[in-house]
Design a protein around this motif. Structure first.
Motif, PDB file in Angstrom:
ATOM      1  N   SER A 231      -0.564 -18.002   7.244  1.00  0.00           N
ATOM      2  CA  SER A 231      -0.383 -16.549   7.390  1.00  0.00           C
ATOM      3  C   SER A 231      -0.182 -15.895   6.027  1.00  0.00           C
ATOM      4  O   SER A 231      -0.694 -14.799   5.761  1.00  0.00           O
ATOM      5  N   GLU A 232       0.550 -16.571   5.138  1.00  0.00           N
ATOM      6  CA  GLU A 232       0.729 -16.040   3.782  1.00  0.00           C
ATOM      7  C   GLU A 232      -0.587 -16.121   3.008  1.00  0.00           C
ATOM      8  O   GLU A 232      -0.921 -15.222   2.223  1.00  0.00           O
ATOM      9  N   ALA A 233      -1.355 -17.179   3.245  1.00  0.00           N
ATOM     10  CA  ALA A 233      -2.668 -17.292   2.603  1.00  0.00           C
ATOM     11  C   ALA A 233      -3.563 -16.133   3.009  1.00  0.00           C
ATOM     12  O   ALA A 233      -4.249 -15.527   2.173  1.00  0.00           O
ATOM     13  N   ALA A 234      -3.549 -15.806   4.295  1.00  0.00           N
ATOM     14  CA  ALA A 234      -4.371 -14.690   4.779  1.00  0.00           C
ATOM     15  C   ALA A 234      -3.976 -13.388   4.092  1.00  0.00           C
ATOM     16  O   ALA A 234      -4.836 -12.562   3.758  1.00  0.00           O
ATOM     17  N   LYS A 235      -2.699 -13.220   3.874  1.00  0.00           N
ATOM     18  CA  LYS A 235      -2.210 -11.997   3.200  1.00  0.00           C
ATOM     19  C   LYS A 235      -2.817 -11.856   1.803  1.00  0.00           C
ATOM     20  O   LYS A 235      -3.289 -10.779   1.421  1.00  0.00           O
ATOM     21  N   TRP A 236      -2.813 -12.957   1.057  1.00  0.00           N
ATOM     22  CA  TRP A 236      -3.321 -12.875  -0.309  1.00  0.00           C
ATOM     23  C   TRP A 236      -4.843 -12.882  -0.359  1.00  0.00           C
ATOM     24  O   TRP A 236      -5.438 -12.248  -1.236  1.00  0.00           O
TER      25      TRP A 236
ATOM     26  N   ASN B  73     -15.148 -14.140   1.998  1.00  0.00           N
ATOM     27  CA  ASN B  73     -15.680 -15.193   2.855  1.00  0.00           C
ATOM     28  C   ASN B  73     -14.563 -15.998   3.497  1.00  0.00           C
ATOM     29  O   ASN B  73     -14.610 -16.311   4.696  1.00  0.00           O
ATOM     30  N   GLU B  74     -13.546 -16.361   2.713  1.00  0.00           N
ATOM     31  CA  GLU B  74     -12.444 -17.146   3.256  1.00  0.00           C
ATOM     32  C   GLU B  74     -11.673 -16.368   4.320  1.00  0.00           C
ATOM     33  O   GLU B  74     -11.277 -16.927   5.346  1.00  0.00           O
ATOM     34  N   LEU B  75     -11.489 -15.078   4.083  1.00  0.00           N
ATOM     35  CA  LEU B  75     -10.792 -14.264   5.075  1.00  0.00           C
ATOM     36  C   LEU B  75     -11.624 -14.175   6.346  1.00  0.00           C
ATOM     37  O   LEU B  75     -11.090 -14.236   7.461  1.00  0.00           O
ATOM     38  N   GLY B  76     -12.939 -14.042   6.188  1.00  0.00           N
ATOM     39  CA  GLY B  76     -13.823 -14.056   7.347  1.00  0.00           C
ATOM     40  C   GLY B  76     -13.682 -15.342   8.143  1.00  0.00           C
ATOM     41  O   GLY B  76     -13.611 -15.325   9.382  1.00  0.00           O
ATOM     42  N   ALA B  77     -13.600 -16.477   7.437  1.00  0.00           N
ATOM     43  CA  ALA B  77     -13.456 -17.761   8.120  1.00  0.00           C
ATOM     44  C   ALA B  77     -12.134 -17.843   8.867  1.00  0.00           C
ATOM     45  O   ALA B  77     -12.058 -18.416   9.965  1.00  0.00           O
ATOM     46  N   MET B  78     -11.092 -17.268   8.288  1.00  0.00           N
ATOM     47  CA  MET B  78      -9.782 -17.298   8.954  1.00  0.00           C
ATOM     48  C   MET B  78      -9.829 -16.492  10.254  1.00  0.00           C
ATOM     49  O   MET B  78      -9.284 -16.910  11.281  1.00  0.00           O
ATOM     50  N   TYR B  79     -10.503 -15.351  10.208  1.00  0.00           N
ATOM     51  CA  TYR B  79     -10.640 -14.548  11.436  1.00  0.00           C
ATOM     52  C   TYR B  79     -11.555 -15.238  12.447  1.00  0.00           C
ATOM     53  O   TYR B  79     -11.328 -15.165  13.653  1.00  0.00           O
ATOM     54  N   ALA B  80     -12.577 -15.902  11.960  1.00  0.00           N
ATOM     55  CA  ALA B  80     -13.499 -16.582  12.876  1.00  0.00           C
ATOM     56  C   ALA B  80     -12.817 -17.727  13.610  1.00  0.00           C
ATOM     57  O   ALA B  80     -13.072 -17.960  14.798  1.00  0.00           O
ATOM     58  N   LEU B  81     -11.946 -18.423  12.907  1.00  0.00           N
ATOM     59  CA  LEU B  81     -11.313 -19.612  13.462  1.00  0.00           C
ATOM     60  C   LEU B  81      -9.920 -19.359  14.016  1.00  0.00           C
ATOM     61  O   LEU B  81      -9.365 -20.223  14.695  1.00  0.00           O
TER      62      LEU B  81
ATOM     63  N   ASN C  63      -7.229 -18.922  12.062  1.00  0.00           N
ATOM     64  CA  ASN C  63      -6.299 -19.634  11.184  1.00  0.00           C
ATOM     65  C   ASN C  63      -5.446 -18.639  10.408  1.00  0.00           C
ATOM     66  O   ASN C  63      -5.954 -17.901   9.562  1.00  0.00           O
ATOM     67  N   GLY C  64      -4.160 -18.591  10.718  1.00  0.00           N
ATOM     68  CA  GLY C  64      -3.253 -17.703   9.991  1.00  0.00           C
ATOM     69  C   GLY C  64      -3.306 -16.261  10.436  1.00  0.00           C
ATOM     70  O   GLY C  64      -2.508 -15.441   9.992  1.00  0.00           O
ATOM     71  N   VAL C  65      -4.265 -15.929  11.302  1.00  0.00           N
ATOM     72  CA  VAL C  65      -4.426 -14.577  11.840  1.00  0.00           C
ATOM     73  C   VAL C  65      -4.847 -14.703  13.299  1.00  0.00           C
ATOM     74  O   VAL C  65      -5.260 -15.780  13.744  1.00  0.00           O
ATOM     75  N   THR C  66      -4.742 -13.606  14.022  1.00  0.00           N
ATOM     76  CA  THR C  66      -5.272 -13.591  15.378  1.00  0.00           C
ATOM     77  C   THR C  66      -6.786 -13.660  15.312  1.00  0.00           C
ATOM     78  O   THR C  66      -7.418 -12.918  14.560  1.00  0.00           O
ATOM     79  N   GLN C  67      -7.374 -14.559  16.083  1.00  0.00           N
ATOM     80  CA  GLN C  67      -8.828 -14.722  16.041  1.00  0.00           C
ATOM     81  C   GLN C  67      -9.513 -13.404  16.379  1.00  0.00           C
ATOM     82  O   GLN C  67      -9.171 -12.738  17.345  1.00  0.00           O
TER      83      GLN C  67
END
Length: 349
Positions: A194-199, A213-221, A223-227
């Motif tokens: 979740s802290e990674a997503a913030k930065w 791109n990494e933030l997109g992947a976090m949202y897609a999966l 990870n650390g955020v609501t899908q």
């Protein structure tokens, strides 16, 4: 001996060969950030826009530290004067000893890279620290890289993260990205998605394509955020439009699966093609499948073979397996044409 194509080969589809109910679609690709960045190559310099070379020279010789720093940059870059690393070092050193943070940072980089002077990592760290303690974000970022990799100092993840954070708080995009990467992977510090997503979000908002791109992947999966596939598509698109090949592949994948956007295989093919041209192996494989299938783009087994050959050459194992399947279903002449394309494209990259 020439291979003879089967009478059924004109309608050959990869899913038939693989005995699968649908065409192969690879999983979402995200950049691996487990390894720290390589140092000594691209420390961040401090630059400026000068207006009057004559004034700069006069002021530097009179002892003005700002002018000394500026003159050092001009000699460092060969901007308005012949490039001269010895002169650059001389003026950076003079300004640095008067406390000019920009000169301290650039002097540190010369020590780090062994430009004009013998490489001296202790001096590099000392001068980066001096500039970083004056809140110069570039120096904070550079000092963080030293700690992240253990260059000139003992490797220290928490200290690296601390300096990245200080720079990131000044909207230094690369520092925010590196801090996010450490948090996302648990590299040197405890993992905190979740802290990674913030930065990542902070760096992405500053236009950093890898972070987007990494933030997109976090949202897609999720990870650390609501899908949120729509958010994933939005961030992938931001990075893809900047030419990031992994984001182009990821965006194509979202279109191919109808995730966060209406399913559109033609759009998927376009994004795969951009990523494939940039050498992204997963995109080369997925685009080759569309050429084999022939329902989205005109069937072209030669082009499919060409794409798979390029992906296989990069060591991508799925491409090698598919290439073997295709070879049994193509004539020698088709394979020769494909190999000619591979050679031609390799010579232009």
């Amino acid at each position: 001996m020439r291979r003879v194509r089967s009478k059924h080969s004109a309608g050959f589809r990869l899913r038939d060969a693989l005995r699968s109910p649908g065409p192969l679609v690879l999983g979402i690709l995200s950049i691996s950030l487990a390894a720290p960045p390589v140092l000594g190559q691209t420390p961040e310099p401090v630059k400026f826009r000068y207006r009057d070379l004559r004034w700069t020279e006069q002021a530097a010789r009179a002892g003005n530290p700002v002018a000394q720093f500026q003159l050092g940059v001009l000699y460092d870059d060969g901007n308005g004067v012949p490039q001269d690393k010895e002169e650059a070092f001389k003026w950076y050193f003079a300004a640095a000893n008067q406390g000019n943070a920009g000169a301290q940072n650039n002097l540190a980089s010369m020590y780090l890279n062994g430009e004009f002077v013998e490489q001296d990592l202790d001096e590099a760290v000392r001068w980066y620290r001096a500039a970083a303690e004056q809140y110069l974000s570039a120096a904070q970022y550079n000092l963080a890289m030293m700690y992240a990799s253990g260059t000139g100092v003992l490797r220290d993840g928490p200290t690296a993260a601390s300096w990245y954070r200080r720079a990131a708080l000044q909207d230094h995009a690369k520092a925010a990205y590196e801090l996010a990467a450490m948090l996302a992977t648990g590299n040197g510090i405890p993992q905190d998605l979740s802290e990674a997503a913030k930065w990542y979000r902070r760096a992405a908002g500053l236009g950093h394509a890898l972070a987007q791109n990494e933030l997109g992947a976090m949202y897609a999966l999720g990870n650390g955020v609501t899908q949120d596939p729509a958010q994933a598509v939005s961030w992938y698109r931001e990075a893809a439009l900047q030419g990031d090949a992994k984001a182009q592949f990821n965006l194509g994948l979202m279109y191919s699966q109808g995730l966060g956007v209406a399913k559109d295989l033609a759009q998927a093919a376009e994004w795969y093609r951009l990523a494939a041209d940039a050498g992204e192996a997963t995109a080369q494989v997925n685009l080759s499948i569309l050429y084999i299938d022939g329902s989205t783009v005109p069937q072209d087994l030669v082009e499919a073979y060409t794409l798979l050959s390029r992906a296989a050459a990069s060591g991508f194992e799925p491409a090698r397996e598919l290439l073997s399947l295709m070879s049994a279903r193509m004539t020698d002449e088709e394979i020769a044409r494909a190999q000619t394309r591979v050679a031609r494209r390799s010579s232009t990259h």
